[in-house]
Design a protein around this motif. Sequence first.
Motif, PDB file in Angstrom:
ATOM      1  N   ALA A  29       0.861  -1.188   0.000  1.00 17.40           N
ATOM      2  CA  ALA A  29       0.000   0.000   0.000  1.00 17.40           C
ATOM      3  C   ALA A  29       0.894   1.233   0.000  1.00 17.40           C
ATOM      4  O   ALA A  29       1.757   1.376   0.868  1.00 17.40           O
ATOM      5  N   ASN A  30       0.725   2.073  -0.982  1.00 11.17           N
ATOM      6  CA  ASN A  30       1.524   3.285  -1.126  1.00 11.17           C
ATOM      7  C   ASN A  30       3.015   2.974  -1.139  1.00 11.17           C
ATOM      8  O   ASN A  30       3.819   3.676  -0.539  1.00 11.17           O
ATOM      9  N   GLY A  31       3.391   1.875  -1.797  1.00  9.15           N
ATOM     10  CA  GLY A  31       4.789   1.499  -1.931  1.00  9.15           C
ATOM     11  C   GLY A  31       5.395   0.817  -0.717  1.00  9.15           C
ATOM     12  O   GLY A  31       6.579   0.517  -0.711  1.00  9.15           O
ATOM     13  N   VAL A  32       4.597   0.552   0.311  1.00 10.83           N
ATOM     14  CA  VAL A  32       5.096  -0.077   1.531  1.00 10.83           C
ATOM     15  C   VAL A  32       4.525  -1.484   1.635  1.00 10.83           C
ATOM     16  O   VAL A  32       3.315  -1.682   1.535  1.00 10.83           O
ATOM     17  N   SER A  33       5.398  -2.461   1.847  1.00 11.40           N
ATOM     18  CA  SER A  33       4.960  -3.842   2.017  1.00 11.40           C
ATOM     19  C   SER A  33       4.352  -4.008   3.402  1.00 11.40           C
ATOM     20  O   SER A  33       4.887  -3.490   4.397  1.00 11.40           O
ATOM     21  N   ARG A  34       3.224  -4.724   3.481  1.00 12.64           N
ATOM     22  CA  ARG A  34       2.514  -4.881   4.747  1.00 12.64           C
ATOM     23  C   ARG A  34       2.160  -6.339   4.988  1.00 12.64           C
ATOM     24  O   ARG A  34       2.050  -7.120   4.052  1.00 12.64           O
ATOM     25  N   THR A  35       1.950  -6.681   6.243  1.00 11.07           N
ATOM     26  CA  THR A  35       1.500  -8.018   6.618  1.00 11.07           C
ATOM     27  C   THR A  35       0.010  -7.950   6.901  1.00 11.07           C
ATOM     28  O   THR A  35      -0.431  -7.148   7.712  1.00 11.07           O
ATOM     29  N   ASP A  36      -0.761  -8.794   6.211  1.00  9.36           N
ATOM     30  CA  ASP A  36      -2.216  -8.784   6.329  1.00  9.36           C
ATOM     31  C   ASP A  36      -2.725 -10.108   6.882  1.00  9.36           C
ATOM     32  O   ASP A  36      -2.116 -11.157   6.676  1.00  9.36           O
ATOM     33  N   TYR A  37      -3.863 -10.033   7.550  1.00  2.00           N
ATOM     34  CA  TYR A  37      -4.562 -11.208   8.052  1.00  2.00           C
ATOM     35  C   TYR A  37      -6.037 -11.071   7.722  1.00  2.00           C
ATOM     36  O   TYR A  37      -6.569  -9.960   7.689  1.00  2.00           O
TER      37      TYR A  37
END
Length: 96
Positions: free
Chosen positions: A44-52
Amino acid sequence: MADPKNMELNDELMAQATGGRADADPYGFLCEATVISGPGTSTANGVSRTDYSVAADNGKQYLAYWGYDVILKIGDRVQLIHDEDGFYSLEPIPAE
């Protein structure tokens, strides 16, 4: 047999039809939730995130961002937050 074109409209159906369903939840804390799958990753917006994926106590399922190093397990309980940017995030449940 009822004509399917004449179904009763309600607020939820109208929100789905007009694309407003994503904004139907108020911003801020929604409810507690149970982790049902993950972790996954998204950007999101170039930032990698951890989702659940979580099953919320309001009866809905959500995909939400977890911003902590701890890996959640299926069945863990968390707080579900609707962020001002329209995404959902997860927070630990505060100890009492």
